[in-house]
Write a protein that holds these residues in place. Sequence first.
Motif, PDB file in Angstrom:
ATOM      1  N   ALA A  77       7.025  -2.450  -4.205  1.00 31.67           N
ATOM      2  CA  ALA A  77       6.987  -3.875  -3.908  1.00 31.67           C
ATOM      3  C   ALA A  77       5.832  -4.434  -2.996  1.00 31.67           C
ATOM      4  N   GLY A  78       5.039  -3.344  -2.457  1.00 34.71           N
ATOM      5  CA  GLY A  78       3.719  -3.999  -1.812  1.00 34.71           C
ATOM      6  C   GLY A  78       4.190  -4.135  -0.312  1.00 34.71           C
ATOM      7  N   PHE A  79       5.523  -3.745   0.185  1.00 32.52           N
ATOM      8  CA  PHE A  79       5.765  -3.545   1.672  1.00 32.52           C
ATOM      9  C   PHE A  79       5.169  -2.470   2.332  1.00 32.52           C
ATOM     10  N   ASP A  80       4.731  -2.463   3.841  1.00 36.62           N
ATOM     11  CA  ASP A  80       4.327  -1.280   4.355  1.00 36.62           C
ATOM     12  C   ASP A  80       5.624  -0.819   5.190  1.00 36.62           C
ATOM     13  N   PHE A  81       5.856   0.395   5.200  1.00 32.20           N
ATOM     14  CA  PHE A  81       7.081   1.075   5.760  1.00 32.20           C
ATOM     15  C   PHE A  81       6.710   1.303   7.363  1.00 32.20           C
ATOM     16  N   ARG A 136       8.648 -10.047   7.023  1.00 29.32           N
ATOM     17  CA  ARG A 136       9.022  -8.732   7.537  1.00 29.32           C
ATOM     18  C   ARG A 136      10.471  -8.293   7.226  1.00 29.32           C
ATOM     19  N   LEU A 137      10.939  -7.384   6.730  1.00 23.18           N
ATOM     20  CA  LEU A 137      12.512  -7.086   6.420  1.00 23.18           C
ATOM     21  C   LEU A 137      12.840  -5.873   6.993  1.00 23.18           C
ATOM     22  N   ASP A 138      14.443  -5.774   7.216  1.00 20.84           N
ATOM     23  CA  ASP A 138      14.828  -4.377   7.447  1.00 20.84           C
ATOM     24  C   ASP A 138      16.203  -4.197   6.710  1.00 20.84           C
ATOM     25  N   CYS A 175      15.422   0.457   9.122  1.00 23.43           N
ATOM     26  CA  CYS A 175      14.122   0.778   8.454  1.00 23.43           C
ATOM     27  C   CYS A 175      13.382  -0.642   8.543  1.00 23.43           C
ATOM     28  N   LEU A 176      12.186  -0.625   8.925  1.00 21.09           N
ATOM     29  CA  LEU A 176      11.438  -1.880   9.189  1.00 21.09           C
ATOM     30  C   LEU A 176      10.122  -1.760   8.248  1.00 21.09           C
ATOM     31  N   PHE A 177       9.941  -3.098   7.490  1.00 15.64           N
ATOM     32  CA  PHE A 177       8.903  -3.176   6.522  1.00 15.64           C
ATOM     33  C   PHE A 177       8.317  -4.568   6.832  1.00 15.64           C
ATOM     34  N   GLU A 178       7.015  -4.418   6.260  1.00 18.87           N
ATOM     35  CA  GLU A 178       6.072  -5.634   6.517  1.00 18.87           C
ATOM     36  C   GLU A 178       5.158  -5.704   5.303  1.00 18.87           C
ATOM     37  N   ILE A 179       4.904  -7.087   4.729  1.00 18.13           N
ATOM     38  CA  ILE A 179       3.707  -7.355   3.702  1.00 18.13           C
ATOM     39  C   ILE A 179       3.162  -8.219   4.393  1.00 18.13           C
ATOM     40  N   ASP A 180       1.753  -8.013   4.149  1.00 22.51           N
ATOM     41  CA  ASP A 180       0.590  -8.999   4.737  1.00 22.51           C
ATOM     42  C   ASP A 180       0.341  -9.922   3.187  1.00 22.51           C
ATOM     43  N   LEU A 181       0.651 -11.260   3.210  1.00 23.52           N
ATOM     44  CA  LEU A 181       0.517 -11.788   2.030  1.00 23.52           C
ATOM     45  C   LEU A 181      -0.911 -12.348   1.869  1.00 23.52           C
ATOM     46  N   GLY A 182      -1.779 -12.032   2.887  1.00 26.02           N
ATOM     47  CA  GLY A 182      -3.194 -12.646   2.698  1.00 26.02           C
ATOM     48  C   GLY A 182      -4.106 -11.236   2.171  1.00 26.02           C
TER      49      GLY A 182
END
Length: 66
Positions: free
Chosen positions: A32-36, A15-17, A58-65
């Motif tokens: 880059a593959g992150f969900d907003f 997760r990043l912001d 603004c929050l982002f998340e990427i599921d590595l699976g």
Amino acid sequence: MDKNLCTIYRKTVIRLDTLGNNTKRIEHYQNAGFDFLGMFDLKNTDMLPDQYQEHPACLFEIDLGR
């Protein structure tokens, strides 16, 4: 992003912001593959730098699976 390192540390999600409504930055992270996840007003920002009090996050998340 080093997915191998995430595997070593058993991390499946990153997760990043970022601050403000910066559409170019939002687009960059999505490419880059992150969900907003949306924009949020942060609470308890008294101990954070001024920019955290003036702009939504603004929050982002990427599921590595996936």
